[in-house]
Design an enzyme around this catalytic site. Structure first.
Site, mmCIF file in Angstrom:
data_model
loop_
_atom_site.group_PDB
_atom_site.id
_atom_site.type_symbol
_atom_site.label_atom_id
_atom_site.label_comp_id
_atom_site.label_asym_id
_atom_site.label_seq_id
_atom_site.Cartn_x
_atom_site.Cartn_y
_atom_site.Cartn_z
ATOM 1 N N LYS A 171 0.522 -0.897 0.053
ATOM 2 C CA LYS A 171 -0.252 -0.348 0.248
ATOM 3 C C LYS A 171 0.657 1.338 -0.076
ATOM 4 O O LYS A 171 1.506 1.998 0.822
ATOM 5 C CB LYS A 171 -1.368 0.180 1.145
ATOM 6 C CG LYS A 171 -2.514 1.529 1.175
ATOM 7 C CD LYS A 171 -2.435 1.873 2.172
ATOM 8 C CE LYS A 171 -2.268 2.961 2.753
ATOM 9 N NZ LYS A 171 -1.428 4.156 2.266
ATOM 10 N N GLU A 220 9.396 15.208 16.105
ATOM 11 C CA GLU A 220 9.870 14.913 15.132
ATOM 12 C C GLU A 220 9.324 15.906 14.334
ATOM 13 O O GLU A 220 7.845 16.048 13.902
ATOM 14 C CB GLU A 220 9.872 13.502 13.873
ATOM 15 C CG GLU A 220 10.837 13.007 12.472
ATOM 16 C CD GLU A 220 10.324 12.263 12.609
ATOM 17 O OE1 GLU A 220 9.135 11.294 12.532
ATOM 18 O OE2 GLU A 220 11.452 11.587 11.633
ATOM 19 N N GLU A 246 9.903 1.341 10.368
ATOM 20 C CA GLU A 246 11.410 2.008 10.210
ATOM 21 C C GLU A 246 10.213 3.320 10.463
ATOM 22 O O GLU A 246 9.025 3.815 9.513
ATOM 23 C CB GLU A 246 11.572 1.452 9.174
ATOM 24 C CG GLU A 246 12.788 2.554 8.842
ATOM 25 C CD GLU A 246 13.043 3.276 8.594
ATOM 26 O OE1 GLU A 246 12.713 4.709 8.982
ATOM 27 O OE2 GLU A 246 12.876 4.119 7.197
ATOM 28 N N CYS A 284 13.386 10.375 8.047
ATOM 29 C CA CYS A 284 13.421 10.323 8.926
ATOM 30 C C CYS A 284 14.965 10.174 9.856
ATOM 31 O O CYS A 284 14.559 10.404 10.867
ATOM 32 C CB CYS A 284 12.975 8.476 8.747
ATOM 33 S SG CYS A 284 13.549 7.452 8.381
HETATM 34 P P1 ADP Z 1 2.701 10.618 7.548
HETATM 35 O O1 ADP Z 1 2.247 11.632 8.463
HETATM 36 O O2 ADP Z 1 4.525 11.123 8.018
HETATM 37 O O3 ADP Z 1 2.055 11.193 6.392
HETATM 38 P P2 ADP Z 1 2.144 7.653 8.037
HETATM 39 O O4 ADP Z 1 2.826 7.554 8.773
HETATM 40 O O5 ADP Z 1 1.141 8.566 8.276
HETATM 41 O O6 ADP Z 1 3.572 8.980 7.361
HETATM 42 O O7 ADP Z 1 2.022 7.631 6.650
HETATM 43 C C1 ADP Z 1 2.663 6.555 6.444
HETATM 44 C C2 ADP Z 1 1.830 5.201 5.339
HETATM 45 O O8 ADP Z 1 1.287 4.628 6.707
HETATM 46 C C3 ADP Z 1 1.463 5.297 4.506
HETATM 47 O O9 ADP Z 1 1.233 4.769 3.812
HETATM 48 C C4 ADP Z 1 -0.353 5.801 5.030
HETATM 49 O O10 ADP Z 1 -1.209 5.565 4.646
HETATM 50 C C5 ADP Z 1 0.008 4.765 6.461
HETATM 51 N N1 ADP Z 1 -0.956 4.914 7.885
HETATM 52 C C6 ADP Z 1 -1.535 5.886 7.803
HETATM 53 N N2 ADP Z 1 -2.795 5.948 8.771
HETATM 54 C C7 ADP Z 1 -2.500 3.964 9.250
HETATM 55 C C8 ADP Z 1 -3.067 3.203 9.813
HETATM 56 N N3 ADP Z 1 -3.726 3.819 10.539
HETATM 57 N N4 ADP Z 1 -3.133 1.845 9.963
HETATM 58 C C9 ADP Z 1 -2.237 1.275 8.354
HETATM 59 N N5 ADP Z 1 -1.415 2.230 7.592
HETATM 60 C C10 ADP Z 1 -2.054 3.833 8.180
#
Ligand code: ADP
Length: 501
Positions: free
Chosen positions: A199, A405, A274, A308
């Site tokens: 995804k 961060e 990560e 990161c």
């Molecule tokens: P950022 O806050 O920098 O956008 P995220 O950690 O939210 O980083 O996003 C990294 C990835 O995790 C993206 O592919 C996002 O769609 C996915 N993501 C965000 N929330 C969830 C969740 N609750 N469960 C699984 N994947 C998630």
């Protein structure tokens, strides 16, 4: 819309791809979302929509996991020799390399990063990752183990281990290096013989989808890699919680990392993470200050600070503090902001309006608590998601800008006097991803490298990555390692086999 976009050549492959249909890849077929919904992807330099993408959700994840399960259990993939597997991965690398320009343009438009950076770093690193992992496909070995078994005296045994693929893997990746993160994840999964549901981040789905096309061209069997674009809270959460997924590999924020761990608890799937960082970058007075200043500026400003491992806490020995801060600020002021597609641009926009607001929120909080911006400190312009490269001083350990961060081009510069004081301050964080040390004193450098609680330590350099070098975090920066031989452990199960011999 897409027709208004600026491409390097008016008719080219990137344009054709971006203007085409963006669907979900399940079992070798490109399909619409089960819901029929789509979501927009934006050019962050202008805020304009560049593409509509099929919006995957739970139902699409279910179908993709089922395809990955069949491909793993009984598809042609499960019968390939390791050499055939390696050759497919190598072929993918060749195809990617041959299409570098197209991928670099798509990445620049979708993410905002300068085209020249995508061309020189993101795409070649992804190619190299696939080549490195192609080599591993034929070298994943168990061992023979002499055993004694005290309660069966006189019996001899033959005992050995097999390393087998962990199974169906869910991979959830971020938007800061969209293609490269896909390569970091897919490379080891494919080398070990797993199957995947990937995804991509909702902000930057395009290069992963184009990579899916190349995987078909390379000849990967249907269902080995399924790609489901969609939002995190829906598609991502469904993938992390899915009972038929054996492992989830995630790169993103520490906050979402915690949600992944909770979601994975249902079937106790394996998890690798990560996550975030607040990495210390340390400059001692004995070093060549010009190179330390240049290195420290790039440690934070590379990829607009959206790394990161960004060197976001700059610790400088007090006697050279003013000089180094002034030097880094000067570098910041020379950085040309603009659209990633403009060849003069050094730094593009942040990836999204949400990130713009988040980073500006941190700047406001730091400045209102008494931090001072030596340079920058605000948004740049009023169109697109640009933030001025910023150097903050007069901070203290309680400020959010020092503790959390920011994920933007913002560095906090902090003076120190002794190595002891420095180690305590540098380690005073919940993160432990990376660290930089600038000194000509070799003993000091190695002593400090062992004292800093971080998964990577760069000495007199920063942001040096290689497919062979493990990368990952101590503390709340993650579980496990990406790249190198270490990552293979996270994609394999060890089976012990034993028989009287
Ligand atoms: P950022 O806050 O920098 O956008 P995220 O950690 O939210 O980083 O996003 C990294 C990835 O995790 C993206 O592919 C996002 O769609 C996915 N993501 C965000 N929330 C969830 C969740 N609750 N469960 C699984 N994947 C998630």
């Amino acid at each position: 819309m897409a027709t208004a976009l600026k491409f390097v050549a008016p008719e080219n492959k990137a344009k054709t791809f971006i203007e085409g249909k963006h669907q979900i890849l399940i079992n070798g077929k490109w399909v619409e979302a089960a819901s029929g919904k789509t979501f927009p992807s934006y050019d962050p330099a202008t805020g304009e929509v560049i593409a509509q993408v099929a919006e995957g959700d739970r139902e699409d994840i279910n179908r993709a996991v089922s395809a990955a399960r069949t491909a793993f259990e009984s598809g042609p993939w499960s019968r390939l020799t390791v050499s055939e597997r390696g050759r497919l991965i190598w072929k993918l690398a060749d195809l990617l390399e041959a299409n570098t320009e197209e991928f670099a343009e798509i990445e620049s438009l979708d993410n905002g990063k300068p085209l020249k950076v995508a061309r020189a770093a993101d795409i070649p690193l992804a190619v190299d990752m696939f080549r490195y992992m192609a080599g591993w496909a034929t070298k994943i070995e168990g061992s023979t183990i002499p055993i004694s078994v005290p309660y069966t005296p006189g019996t001899r045994y033959l005992a050995y281990t097999l390393r087998e693929p962990v199974g169906v893997v869910g991979q959830i990746i971020p938007w800061n290096f969209p293609l490269l993160m896909a390569a970091w994840k897919l490379g080891p999964a494919l080398a070990t013989g797993c199957t995947v549901v990937l995804k991509p981040a909702e902000q930057t789905p395009l290069t992963a989808l184009r990579l899916g096309e190349l995987m078909q061209e390379a000849g990967f069997p249907d269902g080995v890699v399924n790609i489901v674009p969609g939002y995190g809270e829906t598609a991502g959460a469904a993938l992390a919680a899915h009972p038929d997924v054996d492992k989830v590999a995630f790169t993103g924020s520490t906050e979402v990392g915690r949600l992944i761990v909770q979601a994975a608890a249902g079937n106790l799937k394996k998890v690798s993470l990560e996550l975030g960082g607040k990495s210390p970058n340390v400059v001692f007075s004995d070093v060549d200050l010009d190179s330390a200043v240049a290195g420290s500026a790039s440690a934070i400003f590379f990829n607009h600070g959206q790394c990161c491992c960004a060197g976001s806490r700059l610790f400088v020995e007090d006697k050279v503090f003013d000089k180094v801060v002034e030097g880094v600020a000067k570098k910041a002021e020379k950085i040309k902001l603009g659209s990633g597609m403009d060849s003069n641009t050094d730094m593009g926009p942040l990836v999204s309006e949400e990130q713009l607001n988040r980073v500006c929120g941190y700047l406001d909080s730091g400045l209102s608590e008494g931090a001072k911006a030596v340079t920058g400190g605000s948004r740049h312009g009023d169109k697109g998601y640009f933030v001025k490269p910023t150097v903050l001083v007069n901070t203290n350990d309680d400020m959010k800008v020092v503790r959390e961060e920011i994920f933007g081009p913002v560095v906090t510069a902090i003076p120190f006097r002794t190595s002891e004081e420095l180690v305590a301050k540098a380690n005073n964080t919940e993160y432990g991803l990376a660290a930089g040390i600038w000194t000509h004193d070799i003993q000091k450098a190695h002593r400090l490298a062992s004292q800093l609680r971080a998964g990577t330590v760069w000495i007199n350099c920063y942001n040096i990555f290689d497919a062979a070098l493990p990368f990952g975090g101590y503390k709340q920066s993650g579980w496990g390692r990406e790249m190198g031989r270490e990552v293979l452990e996270h994609y394999t199960e060890v089976k012990s086999v034993c028989t009287p011999a």
